[in-house]
Scaffold this motif. Structure first.
Motif, PDB file in Angstrom:
ATOM      1  N   THR A 126       0.832  -1.439  -0.148  1.00 60.95           N
ATOM      2  CA  THR A 126      -0.085   0.054  -0.375  1.00 60.95           C
ATOM      3  C   THR A 126       0.642   1.275  -0.076  1.00 60.95           C
ATOM      4  O   THR A 126       1.801   1.242   0.363  1.00 60.95           O
ATOM      5  N   TYR A 127       0.420   2.603  -0.477  1.00 59.54           N
ATOM      6  CA  TYR A 127       0.444   3.526  -0.209  1.00 59.54           C
ATOM      7  C   TYR A 127       0.708   4.453   0.989  1.00 59.54           C
ATOM      8  O   TYR A 127      -0.768   5.033   1.628  1.00 59.54           O
ATOM      9  N   HIS A 128       1.563   4.497   2.128  1.00 61.03           N
ATOM     10  CA  HIS A 128       1.812   5.445   3.254  1.00 61.03           C
ATOM     11  C   HIS A 128       1.851   6.726   3.136  1.00 61.03           C
ATOM     12  O   HIS A 128       2.486   7.159   3.018  1.00 61.03           O
ATOM     13  N   PHE A 129       0.898   7.231   2.937  1.00 59.31           N
ATOM     14  CA  PHE A 129       0.629   8.824   3.106  1.00 59.31           C
ATOM     15  C   PHE A 129      -0.458   9.542   4.222  1.00 59.31           C
ATOM     16  O   PHE A 129      -1.254   9.014   4.117  1.00 59.31           O
ATOM     17  N   ARG A 130       0.752   9.706   4.176  1.00 52.74           N
ATOM     18  CA  ARG A 130       0.032  10.399   5.865  1.00 52.74           C
ATOM     19  C   ARG A 130      -1.229  11.980   5.734  1.00 52.74           C
ATOM     20  O   ARG A 130      -1.892  12.070   6.875  1.00 52.74           O
ATOM     21  N   PRO A 131      -0.926  12.746   4.912  1.00 55.55           N
ATOM     22  CA  PRO A 131      -2.165  14.077   4.981  1.00 55.55           C
ATOM     23  C   PRO A 131      -3.314  13.229   5.048  1.00 55.55           C
ATOM     24  O   PRO A 131      -3.293  12.663   4.602  1.00 55.55           O
ATOM     25  N   GLU A 132      -4.237  14.836   5.782  1.00 54.13           N
ATOM     26  CA  GLU A 132      -5.866  14.311   5.612  1.00 54.13           C
ATOM     27  C   GLU A 132      -5.862  14.998   4.637  1.00 54.13           C
ATOM     28  O   GLU A 132      -5.684  15.296   3.798  1.00 54.13           O
ATOM     29  N   LEU A 133      -7.190  14.105   3.487  1.00 54.94           N
ATOM     30  CA  LEU A 133      -7.930  14.110   2.495  1.00 54.94           C
ATOM     31  C   LEU A 133      -8.783  14.620   2.414  1.00 54.94           C
ATOM     32  O   LEU A 133      -9.589  14.356   2.822  1.00 54.94           O
ATOM     33  N   ASP A 134      -9.241  15.400   1.348  1.00 56.95           N
ATOM     34  CA  ASP A 134     -10.443  15.728   1.292  1.00 56.95           C
ATOM     35  C   ASP A 134     -11.176  14.723   0.373  1.00 56.95           C
ATOM     36  O   ASP A 134     -10.903  15.007  -0.661  1.00 56.95           O
ATOM     37  N   VAL A 135     -12.214  13.861   0.368  1.00 57.75           N
ATOM     38  CA  VAL A 135     -12.378  12.397  -0.375  1.00 57.75           C
ATOM     39  C   VAL A 135     -13.661  13.328  -0.760  1.00 57.75           C
ATOM     40  O   VAL A 135     -13.642  12.600  -2.666  1.00 57.75           O
ATOM     41  N   ALA A 136     -14.508  13.549  -0.220  1.00 58.25           N
ATOM     42  CA  ALA A 136     -15.840  14.878  -1.171  1.00 58.25           C
ATOM     43  C   ALA A 136     -14.890  14.653  -1.780  1.00 58.25           C
ATOM     44  O   ALA A 136     -15.384  14.700  -3.112  1.00 58.25           O
ATOM     45  N   ALA A 177     -13.420   1.139   7.648  1.00 63.60           N
ATOM     46  CA  ALA A 177     -13.082   1.639   8.529  1.00 63.60           C
ATOM     47  C   ALA A 177     -11.961   1.477   9.151  1.00 63.60           C
ATOM     48  O   ALA A 177     -11.838   1.557  10.837  1.00 63.60           O
ATOM     49  N   ASP A 178     -10.901   1.300   8.937  1.00 65.37           N
ATOM     50  CA  ASP A 178      -9.705   0.820   9.444  1.00 65.37           C
ATOM     51  C   ASP A 178      -9.207   2.407   8.418  1.00 65.37           C
ATOM     52  O   ASP A 178      -7.936   3.060   8.740  1.00 65.37           O
ATOM     53  N   ASP A 179      -9.874   3.820   7.779  1.00 60.24           N
ATOM     54  CA  ASP A 179      -9.267   4.188   7.360  1.00 60.24           C
ATOM     55  C   ASP A 179      -7.877   3.905   6.569  1.00 60.24           C
ATOM     56  O   ASP A 179      -7.685   4.868   6.209  1.00 60.24           O
ATOM     57  N   ARG A 180      -8.437   3.118   5.851  1.00 55.42           N
ATOM     58  CA  ARG A 180      -8.078   2.698   4.023  1.00 55.42           C
ATOM     59  C   ARG A 180      -8.022   2.884   3.312  1.00 55.42           C
ATOM     60  O   ARG A 180      -9.966   3.029   3.407  1.00 55.42           O
ATOM     61  N   LEU A 181      -8.234   4.068   2.479  1.00 53.83           N
ATOM     62  CA  LEU A 181      -8.637   4.494   1.175  1.00 53.83           C
ATOM     63  C   LEU A 181      -8.797   3.599   0.051  1.00 53.83           C
ATOM     64  O   LEU A 181      -7.053   3.117  -0.458  1.00 53.83           O
ATOM     65  N   THR A 182      -9.206   3.209  -0.631  1.00 52.01           N
ATOM     66  CA  THR A 182      -8.812   3.092  -2.125  1.00 52.01           C
ATOM     67  C   THR A 182     -10.215   3.339  -3.407  1.00 52.01           C
ATOM     68  O   THR A 182     -10.687   4.291  -2.617  1.00 52.01           O
ATOM     69  N   GLY A 206      -7.388  16.512  -2.969  1.00 47.01           N
ATOM     70  CA  GLY A 206      -7.329  16.371  -2.166  1.00 47.01           C
ATOM     71  C   GLY A 206      -7.104  17.005  -0.637  1.00 47.01           C
ATOM     72  O   GLY A 206      -7.466  17.291   0.600  1.00 47.01           O
ATOM     73  N   GLN A 207      -5.587  17.283  -0.903  1.00 47.31           N
ATOM     74  CA  GLN A 207      -4.849  18.531  -0.068  1.00 47.31           C
ATOM     75  C   GLN A 207      -5.390  19.758  -0.356  1.00 47.31           C
ATOM     76  O   GLN A 207      -4.705  20.594   0.996  1.00 47.31           O
ATOM     77  N   GLY A 208      -6.346  20.348  -1.106  1.00 54.06           N
ATOM     78  CA  GLY A 208      -6.661  21.141  -1.953  1.00 54.06           C
ATOM     79  C   GLY A 208      -5.143  21.838  -2.889  1.00 54.06           C
ATOM     80  O   GLY A 208      -5.969  23.518  -2.270  1.00 54.06           O
ATOM     81  N   ARG A 209      -4.913  21.476  -2.931  1.00 54.09           N
ATOM     82  CA  ARG A 209      -3.651  21.736  -3.842  1.00 54.09           C
ATOM     83  C   ARG A 209      -3.995  22.489  -5.011  1.00 54.09           C
ATOM     84  O   ARG A 209      -3.244  23.347  -6.231  1.00 54.09           O
TER      85      ARG A 209
END
Length: 255
Positions: A126-136, A177-182, A206-209
């Motif tokens: 998996t890609y370990h990516f820490r920043p919070e993302l806006d999934v919507a 539920a485990d906070d994994r994004l797919t 997702g990061q607003g950039r």
């Protein structure tokens, strides 16, 4: 006679699917095992080429043989014993002479996995990516993506193709539920590096950039240099290759 192979592999140790002059590939490893077991040179054609480090839950390939094969559980088991632990054959089955692993395929379906927590039991998977993302917002970008057919902006610059059009069936993000994004994406075909570049660009959203208007303009520009960087290979999986029912008519899974 022509036979299809259904297999899966973990791509971490390989320089992609296709035979390479400077590294070990899934194709050459599989050809070596088949040649050893069947006692004659075997050359295979895959449904598509996955990049170095990309995984496949389901991949297909075909090969031709003069004499019919005895298709048994023992054949599949013996081949899996020859193959390394990161490649597994699920089944081998006969097809018609003009059925083709690549050209008869009608769809490809990919997942891309992102985890915020480092998992020591799944290195390279998996890609370990820490920043919070806006999934919507990323899903809004998916809706924009679905309105287009030409994806040149997401293709590697030197892609040797006659056109950049792909027909998407769906594209969306989901969080479990485990906070994994797919990321789910399915189409009739994909360009070289397309999924990873889409993912990398959506991480910018997702990061607003990047905003949605900029995303639309990026697609319409048909210019790879304006898209985001490609996401790492280790999060990408080919999960399904679709064929007409008649191609898979004699497919039997050996458990």
């Amino acid at each position: 006679m022509r036979y299809f192979i259904e297999l899966s592999y973990r791509g971490t140790a390989y320089h992609g699917w296709q035979t390479q002059a400077n590294g070990v590939s899934v194709q050459t490893t599989l050809e070596a095992a088949l040649s050893q077991r069947l006692q004659h040179p075997v050359y295979i054609t895959g449904s598509g080429r996955t990049d170095a480090g990309v995984h496949a839950r389901q991949q297909f390939a075909h090969f031709d043989r003069e004499e019919p094969l005895a298709l048994t559980d023992q054949l599949v088991y013996s081949l899996n014993c020859i193959l390394p632990d990161d490649i597994a054959i699920r089944t081998i089955f006969p097809v018609r002479a003009d059925d083709h692993a690549r050209f008869s395929a009608i769809s490809r379906y990919y997942h891309y996995y992102i985890t915020r927590q480092k998992n020591v039991f799944e290195p390279g998977l998996t890609y370990h990516f820490r920043p919070e993302l806006d999934v919507a917002q990323m899903n809004e970008a998916c809706r924009i993506l679905m309105q287009h057919r030409d994806f040149k902006s997401f293709s590697k610059v030197r892609a040797n193709v006659s056109h950049f059009r792909c027909l998407l069936d769906f594209a969306y993000w989901e969080r479990d539920a485990d906070d994994r994004l797919t990321f789910h994406i399915k189409a009739n075909r994909f360009l070289w590096g397309m999924v990873r570049t889409i993912v990398g660009t959506m991480l910018e959203i997702g990061q607003g950039r990047m905003n949605l208007d900029q995303f639309s303009q990026l697609i319409e520009a048909r210019d790879r240099t304006v898209a985001g960087r490609a996401a790492p290979a280790n999060g990408l999986y080919l999960v399904e290759v679709g064929y007409p029912a008649e191609v898979l008519a004699q497919r039997i899974l050996f458990r």
